[in-house]
Design a protein around this motif. Sequence first.
Motif, PDB file in Angstrom:
ATOM      1  N   VAL A   1      49.603  40.017  23.297  1.00 33.76           N
ATOM      2  CA  VAL A   1      49.264  41.374  23.668  1.00 33.76           C
ATOM      3  C   VAL A   1      48.080  41.195  24.461  1.00 33.76           C
ATOM      4  N   PRO A   2      48.109  41.698  25.746  1.00 34.67           N
ATOM      5  CA  PRO A   2      47.037  41.726  26.807  1.00 34.67           C
ATOM      6  C   PRO A   2      45.635  42.606  26.216  1.00 34.67           C
ATOM      7  N   CYS A   3      44.634  42.134  26.340  1.00 40.72           N
ATOM      8  CA  CYS A   3      43.618  42.765  25.992  1.00 40.72           C
ATOM      9  C   CYS A   3      42.610  42.913  27.075  1.00 40.72           C
ATOM     10  N   ILE A   4      42.255  44.320  27.616  1.00 39.97           N
ATOM     11  CA  ILE A   4      41.421  44.532  28.666  1.00 39.97           C
ATOM     12  C   ILE A   4      40.293  45.369  28.464  1.00 39.97           C
ATOM     13  N   ILE A   5      39.306  44.689  29.143  1.00 44.59           N
ATOM     14  CA  ILE A   5      37.879  45.433  29.136  1.00 44.59           C
ATOM     15  C   ILE A   5      37.652  46.145  30.427  1.00 44.59           C
ATOM     16  N   ILE A   6      37.360  47.284  30.101  1.00 45.07           N
ATOM     17  CA  ILE A   6      37.018  48.311  31.410  1.00 45.07           C
ATOM     18  C   ILE A   6      35.392  48.480  31.349  1.00 45.07           C
ATOM     19  N   TYR A   7      34.662  48.105  32.626  1.00 44.85           N
ATOM     20  CA  TYR A   7      33.407  48.103  32.621  1.00 44.85           C
ATOM     21  C   TYR A   7      33.147  48.886  34.064  1.00 44.85           C
ATOM     22  N   PRO A   8      31.917  49.317  34.022  1.00 49.74           N
ATOM     23  CA  PRO A   8      31.489  50.205  35.212  1.00 49.74           C
ATOM     24  C   PRO A   8      30.567  49.485  36.182  1.00 49.74           C
ATOM     25  N   LYS A   9      30.641  50.059  37.779  1.00 47.15           N
ATOM     26  CA  LYS A   9      29.886  49.593  38.306  1.00 47.15           C
ATOM     27  C   LYS A   9      29.471  50.584  39.370  1.00 47.15           C
ATOM     28  N   ASP A  10      28.630  50.501  40.629  1.00 46.64           N
ATOM     29  CA  ASP A  10      28.500  51.561  41.513  1.00 46.64           C
ATOM     30  C   ASP A  10      29.770  52.089  42.296  1.00 46.64           C
ATOM     31  N   GLY A  11      29.944  53.386  42.343  1.00 46.44           N
ATOM     32  CA  GLY A  11      31.016  53.874  43.045  1.00 46.44           C
ATOM     33  C   GLY A  11      31.646  53.318  44.365  1.00 46.44           C
ATOM     34  N   ASP A  12      32.674  53.510  44.317  1.00 49.18           N
ATOM     35  CA  ASP A  12      33.478  52.340  45.649  1.00 49.18           C
ATOM     36  C   ASP A  12      34.342  53.747  46.587  1.00 49.18           C
ATOM     37  N   GLY A  13      34.367  54.920  46.097  1.00 48.01           N
ATOM     38  CA  GLY A  13      34.931  55.925  46.793  1.00 48.01           C
ATOM     39  C   GLY A  13      36.328  56.297  46.315  1.00 48.01           C
ATOM     40  N   ILE A  14      36.945  55.398  45.324  1.00 44.35           N
ATOM     41  CA  ILE A  14      38.400  55.573  44.866  1.00 44.35           C
ATOM     42  C   ILE A  14      38.154  56.537  43.719  1.00 44.35           C
ATOM     43  N   LYS A  15      39.069  57.714  43.839  1.00 45.36           N
ATOM     44  CA  LYS A  15      38.926  58.767  43.009  1.00 45.36           C
ATOM     45  C   LYS A  15      39.636  58.360  41.394  1.00 45.36           C
ATOM     46  N   ASN A  16      40.784  57.488  41.561  1.00 46.72           N
ATOM     47  CA  ASN A  16      41.392  57.145  40.128  1.00 46.72           C
ATOM     48  C   ASN A  16      42.052  55.693  40.351  1.00 46.72           C
ATOM     49  N   PRO A  17      41.332  54.662  40.066  1.00 45.09           N
ATOM     50  CA  PRO A  17      41.996  53.668  40.381  1.00 45.09           C
ATOM     51  C   PRO A  17      43.204  53.185  39.820  1.00 45.09           C
ATOM     52  N   PHE A  18      43.598  54.056  39.041  1.00 43.70           N
ATOM     53  CA  PHE A  18      45.001  53.807  37.931  1.00 43.70           C
ATOM     54  C   PHE A  18      46.011  54.581  38.575  1.00 43.70           C
ATOM     55  N   GLU A  19      45.551  55.569  39.444  1.00 45.67           N
ATOM     56  CA  GLU A  19      46.664  56.561  39.907  1.00 45.67           C
ATOM     57  C   GLU A  19      47.669  55.908  40.789  1.00 45.67           C
ATOM     58  N   LYS A  20      49.121  56.020  40.858  1.00 44.87           N
ATOM     59  CA  LYS A  20      50.029  55.569  41.399  1.00 44.87           C
ATOM     60  C   LYS A  20      50.364  53.974  41.299  1.00 44.87           C
ATOM     61  N   ARG A  21      49.569  53.368  40.332  1.00 43.08           N
ATOM     62  CA  ARG A  21      49.555  52.086  40.177  1.00 43.08           C
ATOM     63  C   ARG A  21      49.940  51.685  38.603  1.00 43.08           C
ATOM     64  N   GLU A  22      50.801  50.853  38.617  1.00 45.33           N
ATOM     65  CA  GLU A  22      51.280  50.356  37.133  1.00 45.33           C
ATOM     66  C   GLU A  22      49.989  49.371  36.412  1.00 45.33           C
ATOM     67  N   LEU A  23      49.657  49.613  35.241  1.00 41.76           N
ATOM     68  CA  LEU A  23      48.491  48.894  34.698  1.00 41.76           C
ATOM     69  C   LEU A  23      48.943  47.402  34.722  1.00 41.76           C
ATOM     70  N   LYS A  24      49.985  47.237  34.340  1.00 37.99           N
ATOM     71  CA  LYS A  24      50.360  45.648  34.642  1.00 37.99           C
ATOM     72  C   LYS A  24      49.935  44.857  35.865  1.00 37.99           C
ATOM     73  N   ASP A  25      50.124  45.806  37.085  1.00 40.77           N
ATOM     74  CA  ASP A  25      49.538  45.215  38.430  1.00 40.77           C
ATOM     75  C   ASP A  25      48.313  45.121  38.681  1.00 40.77           C
ATOM     76  N   LEU A  26      47.300  45.592  37.581  1.00 40.10           N
ATOM     77  CA  LEU A  26      45.953  45.654  37.705  1.00 40.10           C
ATOM     78  C   LEU A  26      45.670  44.420  36.739  1.00 40.10           C
ATOM     79  N   CYS A  27      46.414  43.767  36.122  1.00 38.78           N
ATOM     80  CA  CYS A  27      46.221  42.563  35.188  1.00 38.78           C
ATOM     81  C   CYS A  27      46.875  41.478  35.708  1.00 38.78           C
TER      82      CYS A  27
END
Length: 384
Positions: free
Chosen positions: A334-360
């Motif tokens: 099972v993929p395990c994903i850690i989500i962490y913060p940093k300074d903003g980059d202007g993207i409103k929602n990085p998940f929007e219109k993107r499949e989660l598997k494409d971010l991994c």
Amino acid sequence: MDNSPWGYYASYMIGAEWIDEKEALVVTTKRGIEKIDFLTMFMTCFTSDLSVEAFSDIYNIDSEAPTIYAPSLKGVLSPLVVMHFLGVVSRIRSLKKGYVHYSKNLKKVKGHIKVMTNERKNIAVKRFDRVFCDYDEYTADIPENRLIKKALLFSKRILKPIIDNHQSGTKAKIMLSKALAMFENVSECVQIREVRQIKGHKLFSEYNEAVRLAKLILQRYDYSISKTSMEEENVLPFTLDMSLLYEHYVYGLLHEAYGNRISYQYKGETGYPDFLYCSNGFRAILDTKYIPKYEASSLDNNVIRQLSGYSRDLPILKKLGYKNIDEESPVPNVPCIIIYPKDGDGIKNPFEKRELKDLCKTPLRKLLKFYKICIPLPIMDTII
């Protein structure tokens, strides 16, 4: 704390608290309180399906203590309470009604006539077209609704600079307009003694929370709407859990992008992972860590062990869709994903219109099926 020098440890909390009767402690975020766009974070939290009680865990306010001089925090507390209040009111589906007692001079008899008062106010002055009556009316114009209506008008004044200048101002204005429209036929007249007498009811959870927050807003400005336009540099003692706020913020983004494919805080044998993602083509365990250092460093061993435990937890695996798995079954990867913060980059929602598997796409070095995803903190371009 064990093996640590004496002192005050804020962890991931920001806010202001009294140390004793004379000295107060003010803690701001390491990134600079004037840069994080708290309003956007608060509003995003309310796009999810979490209960109204869940958001209350993020912060705590001591409304009975004296205020603390904290100019660096003045842009946090008022928007926090007001947006929480608007979020709660927006979930009220229909107005609560009740019987309200009236004593009025009417053109026709209603209820029963107050003989002595009618003699003095009408008969004695030959005003025969009026009759003074006592009556009860089943109406939405009850003290609870009048209290909420008055707090909404306060909120309108508090949010005016945000509505005029903030990028999310339009959304805040829409939420406020819808709330005021619902209470259109409710009076804003409420007496302080009435406010203190208003009690909650266990069958109306949204109302209970709305009433609590309305009282807090009115008390904050001493029931005087003219004070909402003043520069407030004193704040009530409060604490805000940035780690939990970030978790709720990320859930708002995930829920906005993936809907019911995301489960929040599902109970397993080994704990409560922040999020589970389950779709036909991809399943994953996600956990938020309010640790900006993960941008340039490896994961802590404790974090790896925590997620590894979740990935072998049978109730969690069954929730993810592994229906026939038991103690003797092979362990799924099972993929395990850690989500962490940093300074903003202007993207409103990085998940929007993107499949989660494409971010991994790239697993972490020397770890099987472990990934990191950065979800930036929203940053304000200008200070309101």
